[in-house]
Motif scaffolding. Structure first.
Motif, short mmCIF file in Angstrom:
data_model
loop_
_atom_site.label_atom_id
_atom_site.label_comp_id
_atom_site.label_asym_id
_atom_site.label_seq_id
_atom_site.Cartn_x
_atom_site.Cartn_y
_atom_site.Cartn_z
N THR A 1 0.81 -1.22 0.00
CA THR A 1 0.00 0.00 0.00
C THR A 1 0.84 1.27 0.00
O THR A 1 1.80 1.39 0.77
CB THR A 1 -0.91 0.01 1.26
N SER B 1 0.40 4.95 1.21
CA SER B 1 -0.49 5.44 2.26
C SER B 1 -0.95 6.88 2.10
O SER B 1 -1.78 7.35 2.89
CB SER B 1 0.20 5.28 3.63
N ALA C 1 -2.71 -1.50 -3.25
CA ALA C 1 -3.68 -0.56 -2.68
C ALA C 1 -3.07 0.84 -2.58
O ALA C 1 -1.87 0.99 -2.37
CB ALA C 1 -4.14 -1.03 -1.30
#
Length: 330
Positions: A19, A21, A62
């Motif tokens: 991910t 962030s 992500a």
């Protein structure tokens, strides 16, 4: 029950994966539109998608789209990119910083914000609890009247100051967090005012383990970082690739200093890639691929040279820590 709220519903934290962030995918900030600052307008969904695909092709899974209502979100475009690439997206409710609020509220938001000319007028007119109710609705019902629910709540403050309206939005976001259990994210301008934000959050009863402080590498001060980490909060080093602010060696040294002091579980890494000139497919910049493609191998090498386990730390920063940070704990 613990879950992470994405553009396509709630998922178990173990499903999040690698991910970034803190990024911006498609946005047209009204303030920068009015000031004709084209570089700050990420206004081409297809070009943004190509950078997201570069990220995916390097193992990215992500992205947290940290774009709040006052920074010109395009919720539907980001949802389409998520659908077309298979990359999980997390949306953001709440607010940014006060100078952006001088902008005229776009017509498509008037049905949500009412008959106010600027974001400043809207925020000024509403009570803390009314603003909290607005944020709660974006978390529990959907961003900007869609059914796409926000996965974190954000507030921001300016450089070396917190204005009265910024304090107001901070308190509103804190109260929305208590109601929804959504994770919190803080914009700190150039990494400043972290301590002051912490005192305000404490006055609202916020457990600081639920918040990530952004732009920590803009203030590369190991003492400052350690004091924030001691509260239990996460620190987001989200200026990777921006050599104009500091060399990567400075960021890596600050991160490893925190690791040395026992805070490896509190570090997030991203790029805050919010300009055309930062994107590869807009204007030949380093792009979303740079962190996974070039920075991560460098970090691993430097960490290993200093007797850390570089691969283990990368798994913490990009997989384990985001999975914990962005979780709703109900």
């Amino acid at each position: 029950m613990s879950f992470i709220r994405t553009f396509h519903g709630d998922i178990h934290p173990s499903k999040l994966g690698t991910t970034y962030s803190h990024e911006h995918i498609v946005c047209r900030p009204p303030y920068w539109v009015e000031h004709s600052a084209d570089d700050l307008l990420l206004d081409d969904k297809e070009k943004s998608k190509l950078d997201v695909l570069d990220f995916k092709n390097l193992g990215g899974q992500a992205i947290v789209d940290a774009t709040a209502i006052d920074y010109g979100r395009d919720v539907l475009a980001v949802k389409e990119i998520s659908e077309e690439t298979g990359v999980t997206m997390i949306g953001t409710a709440g607010f940014n910083k006060s100078f952006l609020w001088k902008a005229t509220i776009p017509e498509h938001l008037k049905k949500l914000t009412g008959d106010y000319k600027t974001f400043y007028e809207w925020i000024d007119a509403k009570s803390i609890n009314e603003l909290a109710d607005f944020v709660i609705k974006e978390i529990e019902e959907g961003l900007e009247g869609t059914n796409i629910r926000g996965g974190q709540v954000k507030f921001g403050t300016g450089y070396n100051r917190i204005t009265p309206l910024e304090e107001k939005t901070l308190r509103a976001v804190a109260r929305a967090h208590h109601e929804t259990k959504a994770p919190l994210h803080s914009h700190t301008e150039a990494g400043t005012m972290g301590f002051e934000q912490i005192e305000l959050l404490k006055s609202e009863g916020v457990d600081l383990e639920y918040i990530s402080f952004g732009h920590m590498d803009r203030n590369p001060d190991p003492f400052y970082h350690e004091k924030i980490a001691q509260t239990g909060a996460l620190l987001c080093f989200d200026g990777i690739s921006k050599i104009k602010y500091a060399p990567e060696s400075t960021r890596i040294d600050c991160i490893l200093e925190l690791v040395k002091k026992g805070h490896e579980d509190q570090i997030l890494v991203s790029g805050d890639t919010a300009r055309k000139t930062y994107y590869k497919h807009y204007d030949h910049g380093l792009g979303l691929e740079n962190i996974l493609g070039k920075w991560v191998p460098r970090f691993i090498e430097e960490a290993n040279q200093k007797d850390f386990d570089g691969k283990k730390l990368i798994d913490k920063f990009f997989v384990q820590n985001p999975a914990r940070c962005f979780t709703f704990k109900k």
